[in-house]
Every structure is written in structure tokens, then in C-alpha cells.
Design a protein around this motif. Structure first.
Motif, PDB file in Angstrom:
ATOM      1  N   MET A 151       0.836  -1.198   0.000  1.00  0.00           N
ATOM      2  CA  MET A 151       0.000   0.000   0.000  1.00  0.00           C
ATOM      3  C   MET A 151       0.875   1.254   0.000  1.00  0.00           C
ATOM      4  SD  MET A 151      -2.899  -1.217   2.754  1.00  0.00           S
ATOM      5  CE  MET A 151      -3.626   0.418   2.906  1.00  0.00           C
ATOM      6  N   ALA A 152       1.894   1.261   0.858  1.00  0.00           N
ATOM      7  CA  ALA A 152       2.797   2.411   0.930  1.00  0.00           C
ATOM      8  C   ALA A 152       3.559   2.605  -0.375  1.00  0.00           C
ATOM      9  CB  ALA A 152       3.769   2.229   2.091  1.00  0.00           C
ATOM     10  N   ASP A 153       4.033   1.523  -0.965  1.00  0.00           N
ATOM     11  CA  ASP A 153       4.769   1.616  -2.230  1.00  0.00           C
ATOM     12  C   ASP A 153       3.897   2.228  -3.325  1.00  0.00           C
ATOM     13  OD1 ASP A 153       7.012   0.520  -1.091  1.00  0.00           O
ATOM     14  OD2 ASP A 153       6.693  -1.493  -1.895  1.00  0.00           O
ATOM     15  N   PHE A 154       2.623   1.866  -3.357  1.00  0.00           N
ATOM     16  CA  PHE A 154       1.700   2.414  -4.354  1.00  0.00           C
ATOM     17  C   PHE A 154       1.527   3.920  -4.153  1.00  0.00           C
ATOM     18  CE2 PHE A 154      -2.560   3.647  -5.734  1.00  0.00           C
ATOM     19  CZ  PHE A 154      -2.569   3.168  -7.036  1.00  0.00           C
ATOM     20  N   ILE A 155       1.332   4.330  -2.894  1.00  0.00           N
ATOM     21  CA  ILE A 155       1.149   5.750  -2.585  1.00  0.00           C
ATOM     22  C   ILE A 155       2.419   6.538  -2.915  1.00  0.00           C
ATOM     23  CG2 ILE A 155       0.778   7.408  -0.706  1.00  0.00           C
ATOM     24  CD1 ILE A 155      -0.895   5.136   0.659  1.00  0.00           C
ATOM     25  N   ILE A 156       3.566   6.000  -2.540  1.00  0.00           N
ATOM     26  CA  ILE A 156       4.848   6.666  -2.792  1.00  0.00           C
ATOM     27  C   ILE A 156       5.095   6.827  -4.289  1.00  0.00           C
ATOM     28  CG2 ILE A 156       7.351   6.373  -2.606  1.00  0.00           C
ATOM     29  CD1 ILE A 156       6.791   5.066   0.167  1.00  0.00           C
ATOM     30  N   ASP A 157       4.802   5.786  -5.053  1.00  0.00           N
ATOM     31  CA  ASP A 157       4.990   5.848  -6.506  1.00  0.00           C
ATOM     32  C   ASP A 157       4.131   6.960  -7.115  1.00  0.00           C
ATOM     33  OD1 ASP A 157       5.859   4.664  -9.159  1.00  0.00           O
ATOM     34  OD2 ASP A 157       3.695   4.385  -9.322  1.00  0.00           O
ATOM     35  N   LYS A 158       2.860   7.027  -6.717  1.00  0.00           N
ATOM     36  CA  LYS A 158       1.966   8.064  -7.245  1.00  0.00           C
ATOM     37  C   LYS A 158       2.435   9.451  -6.806  1.00  0.00           C
ATOM     38  CE  LYS A 158      -0.994   5.313  -9.265  1.00  0.00           C
ATOM     39  NZ  LYS A 158      -1.139   5.294 -10.741  1.00  0.00           N
ATOM     40  N   MET A 159       2.839   9.553  -5.539  1.00  0.00           N
ATOM     41  CA  MET A 159       3.253  10.850  -5.006  1.00  0.00           C
ATOM     42  C   MET A 159       4.514  11.364  -5.713  1.00  0.00           C
ATOM     43  SD  MET A 159       2.201  13.037  -2.850  1.00  0.00           S
ATOM     44  CE  MET A 159       2.829  14.622  -2.342  1.00  0.00           C
ATOM     45  N   ASP A 160       5.483  10.497  -5.873  1.00  0.00           N
ATOM     46  CA  ASP A 160       6.739  10.910  -6.514  1.00  0.00           C
ATOM     47  C   ASP A 160       6.522  11.331  -7.964  1.00  0.00           C
ATOM     48  OD1 ASP A 160       8.058  10.469  -4.175  1.00  0.00           O
ATOM     49  OD2 ASP A 160       9.023   8.596  -4.788  1.00  0.00           O
ATOM     50  N   ASN A 220      -8.142   3.027   6.071  1.00  0.00           N
ATOM     51  CA  ASN A 220      -9.048   2.429   7.038  1.00  0.00           C
ATOM     52  C   ASN A 220      -8.290   1.859   8.235  1.00  0.00           C
ATOM     53  OD1 ASN A 220     -11.537   1.506   8.022  1.00  0.00           O
ATOM     54  ND2 ASN A 220     -11.211  -0.511   7.137  1.00  0.00           N
ATOM     55  N   TYR A 221      -8.911   1.966   9.386  1.00  0.00           N
ATOM     56  CA  TYR A 221      -8.480   1.346  10.644  1.00  0.00           C
ATOM     57  C   TYR A 221      -7.019   1.632  10.975  1.00  0.00           C
ATOM     58  CZ  TYR A 221      -8.648  -2.073  14.459  1.00  0.00           C
ATOM     59  OH  TYR A 221      -8.602  -2.687  15.677  1.00  0.00           O
ATOM     60  N   ARG A 222      -6.178   0.596  11.065  1.00  0.00           N
ATOM     61  CA  ARG A 222      -4.827   0.767  11.600  1.00  0.00           C
ATOM     62  C   ARG A 222      -3.811   1.228  10.557  1.00  0.00           C
ATOM     63  NH1 ARG A 222      -1.524  -2.594   9.461  1.00  0.00           N
ATOM     64  NH2 ARG A 222      -2.282  -4.540   8.575  1.00  0.00           N
ATOM     65  N   HIS A 223      -4.169   1.248   9.294  1.00  0.00           N
ATOM     66  CA  HIS A 223      -3.164   1.481   8.255  1.00  0.00           C
ATOM     67  C   HIS A 223      -2.472   2.836   8.383  1.00  0.00           C
ATOM     68  CE1 HIS A 223      -4.334  -2.214   6.378  1.00  0.00           C
ATOM     69  NE2 HIS A 223      -5.586  -1.805   6.270  1.00  0.00           N
ATOM     70  N   ALA A 224      -3.122   3.822   8.993  1.00  0.00           N
ATOM     71  CA  ALA A 224      -2.516   5.152   9.124  1.00  0.00           C
ATOM     72  C   ALA A 224      -1.685   5.293  10.396  1.00  0.00           C
ATOM     73  CB  ALA A 224      -3.600   6.226   9.103  1.00  0.00           C
ATOM     74  N   TYR A 225      -1.658   4.281  11.248  1.00  0.00           N
ATOM     75  CA  TYR A 225      -0.870   4.374  12.480  1.00  0.00           C
ATOM     76  C   TYR A 225       0.588   4.685  12.151  1.00  0.00           C
ATOM     77  CZ  TYR A 225      -4.632   1.803  15.003  1.00  0.00           C
ATOM     78  OH  TYR A 225      -5.809   1.394  15.556  1.00  0.00           O
ATOM     79  N   LYS A 226       1.207   5.560  12.954  1.00  0.00           N
ATOM     80  CA  LYS A 226       2.607   5.940  12.730  1.00  0.00           C
ATOM     81  C   LYS A 226       3.591   5.112  13.545  1.00  0.00           C
ATOM     82  CE  LYS A 226       2.744  10.734  11.151  1.00  0.00           C
ATOM     83  NZ  LYS A 226       3.258  12.086  11.493  1.00  0.00           N
ATOM     84  N   ILE A 271       3.785   4.095   8.874  1.00  0.00           N
ATOM     85  CA  ILE A 271       5.194   3.989   9.254  1.00  0.00           C
ATOM     86  C   ILE A 271       6.082   4.117   8.024  1.00  0.00           C
ATOM     87  CG2 ILE A 271       6.950   2.450  10.225  1.00  0.00           C
ATOM     88  CD1 ILE A 271       4.782   1.257  12.010  1.00  0.00           C
ATOM     89  N   PHE A 272       5.731   3.407   6.959  1.00  0.00           N
ATOM     90  CA  PHE A 272       6.524   3.448   5.728  1.00  0.00           C
ATOM     91  C   PHE A 272       6.500   4.847   5.096  1.00  0.00           C
ATOM     92  CE2 PHE A 272       5.199  -1.112   5.884  1.00  0.00           C
ATOM     93  CZ  PHE A 272       6.462  -1.652   6.061  1.00  0.00           C
ATOM     94  N   LEU A 273       5.346   5.518   5.151  1.00  0.00           N
ATOM     95  CA  LEU A 273       5.253   6.854   4.583  1.00  0.00           C
ATOM     96  C   LEU A 273       6.080   7.853   5.387  1.00  0.00           C
ATOM     97  CD1 LEU A 273       1.446   7.050   3.692  1.00  0.00           C
ATOM     98  CD2 LEU A 273       3.368   6.528   2.175  1.00  0.00           C
ATOM     99  N   GLU A 274       6.077   7.721   6.700  1.00  0.00           N
ATOM    100  CA  GLU A 274       6.869   8.607   7.549  1.00  0.00           C
ATOM    101  C   GLU A 274       8.356   8.392   7.298  1.00  0.00           C
ATOM    102  OE1 GLU A 274       7.723  11.509  10.417  1.00  0.00           O
ATOM    103  OE2 GLU A 274       5.847  11.009   9.406  1.00  0.00           O
ATOM    104  N   GLU A 275       8.753   7.140   7.060  1.00  0.00           N
ATOM    105  CA  GLU A 275      10.162   6.854   6.759  1.00  0.00           C
ATOM    106  C   GLU A 275      10.573   7.466   5.419  1.00  0.00           C
ATOM    107  OE1 GLU A 275      10.384   2.633   6.901  1.00  0.00           O
ATOM    108  OE2 GLU A 275      10.544   2.532   9.093  1.00  0.00           O
ATOM    109  N   LYS A 276       9.671   7.445   4.452  1.00  0.00           N
ATOM    110  CA  LYS A 276       9.966   7.987   3.122  1.00  0.00           C
ATOM    111  C   LYS A 276       9.966   9.510   3.128  1.00  0.00           C
ATOM    112  CE  LYS A 276      10.346   8.282  -1.386  1.00  0.00           C
ATOM    113  NZ  LYS A 276      11.611   7.975  -2.105  1.00  0.00           N
TER     114      LYS A 276
END
Length: 208
Positions: free
Chosen positions: A10-19, A35-41, A53-58
């Protein structure tokens, strides 16, 4: 796909689109709804790492996550045993938002995740939005026409794959696909929150 890899994908997909967007506009920002826990940091027990977590690292220091008022969906209980909802009810507030850091809400233990953990709300989320009390929540499922044009067979196959991944991960027996439930997804179904009476009782006890 292994269940524990889902948030990374999920994070890789978001990062690819964002970049890709930032190449044409370096100031590009994005709103991502999860949804639910996916946005937890932060990590939580009995779970894989979360997309947040992956988005914050990127993008360190550039990711803000917002928690919209909810209830503990696994236990069907209000957050903080109803204390938060009671506070907004007492003040007559139906819609507001604020940063969790510097707020007493942010200091409360993070009970949105059903398993015991050492996190607080301000370590898991940057902000909080309260929008409507629990009794106004509407649980909607289904999409008109979703199962038409031969998609029902495809949906059965996808559900079989999902069940296999999920229940193998949980080391449980893989159940058969509930085809009657899938057929219901062809229309919109609106329901109230389950166990609403019990949750309202938990909220009201703070107001006595």
C-alpha cells in the motif's frame, strides 16, 4: 502476497503516485484516506508494520495523520470507555478538530487498537477530528450494480483468495465464501452502529 506485506505494498503504491506528481509540481500534496490501523505511525502488537510507518520513513517530517472519531470496532466499545464522547456531548460539540500534541486527549492511552500497548494518541496521530456522535454514524456497504455483468464469479474468486491469505496468516481453518453475503453487496445497505445501546450507556455514565 503475504498478509504482513500488505501495508508495504500500500505504501509503495502511494509513494509511486506521489513521486510522479511531485516531478511536475514539487509542492504537490496529497490526501490519502486509509481504514483502521493502516494510518498508524507506530508499531502495535499483533500486527504487521502499518502504511503510515513506511510513509513517515519515506517523507520524514512531512506526513501528518488525522484520526476521525470512531469506536473500538473489534470490541464495539466507545473510545476511552465513553469519556471522549461524553465530553463533546456535554459541550454540545458535533464538529471540531485539533492537534493531539498539547491536548489532554493526546495523553490518553491508545485504546483504538484492541491489544494492550504502550502508545498514546499523540504518538500515533498528529490530529483529531470529531464529526458527529456515534448515534449519527451510518454503516454503509454495497454498490448498486457491483455484482452485475458477470462480476459475481470474479468476486467469489477474489474472496476465496482473501480468505486463504487471511486465515492462513491467522492459522485458522479457511472458511467457504459466503455467496449470499456477496450478493447483498449489489445494493446499498445502511445500518446503525452495532451495540449502540451499550455504547451509549458507557458514554452517559460520565454525565451523571
Amino acid at each position: 502476497m503475504r498478509m504482513k506485506d500488505r501495508d508495504k505494498l500500500m505504501a509503495d503504491f502511494i509513494i509511486d503516485k506521489m513521486d510522479k506528481m511531485k516531478k511536475s509540481n514539487p509542492e504537490q500534496k496529497a490526501l490519502v484516506i486509509m481504514n483502521y490501523r493502516h494510518a498508524y505511525k507506530k508499531p502495535v502488537p499483533n500486527s504487521s508494520d502499518n502504511t503510515g510507518i513506511f510513509l513517515e520513513e519515506k517523507y520524514p517530517g512531512k506526513v501528518a495523520n488525522i484520526f476521525i472519531n470512531n469506536y473500538i470496532t473489534t470490541d464495539k466499545k466507545p473510545l476511552q470507555d465513553g469519556k471522549w464522547d461524553a465530553a463533546f456531548q456535554l459541550l454540545g460539540i458535533n464538529d471540531t478538530g485539533f492537534n493531539l500534541d498539547g491536548s489532554p486527549f493526546g495523553k490518553d492511552n491508545f485504546d483504538h487498537w484492541a491489544f494492550e500497548n504502550d502508545n498514546t494518541y499523540k504518538t500515533m496521530f498528529d490530529g483529531f477530528v470529531f464529526y458527529q456522535p456515534i448515534e449519527e454514524f451510518k454503516l454503509g456497504v454495497g454498490v448498486p450494480g457491483f455484482m452485475e455483468d458477470g462480476f459475481f464469479e470474479q468476486a467469489v474468486m477474489q474472496q476465496e483468495m482473501y480468505n486463504k491469505v487471511l486465515f492462513t496468516y491467522q492459522k485458522k481453518e479457511i472458511p467457504p465464501v459466503d455467496k449470499e453475503w456477496l450478493k447483498k453487496l449489489n445494493d446499498i445497505q445502511i445500518n446503525s452502529v452495532p451495540h449502540l445501546t451499550e455504547m451509549k450507556e458507557a458514554i452517559e455514565k460520565w454525565l451523571k
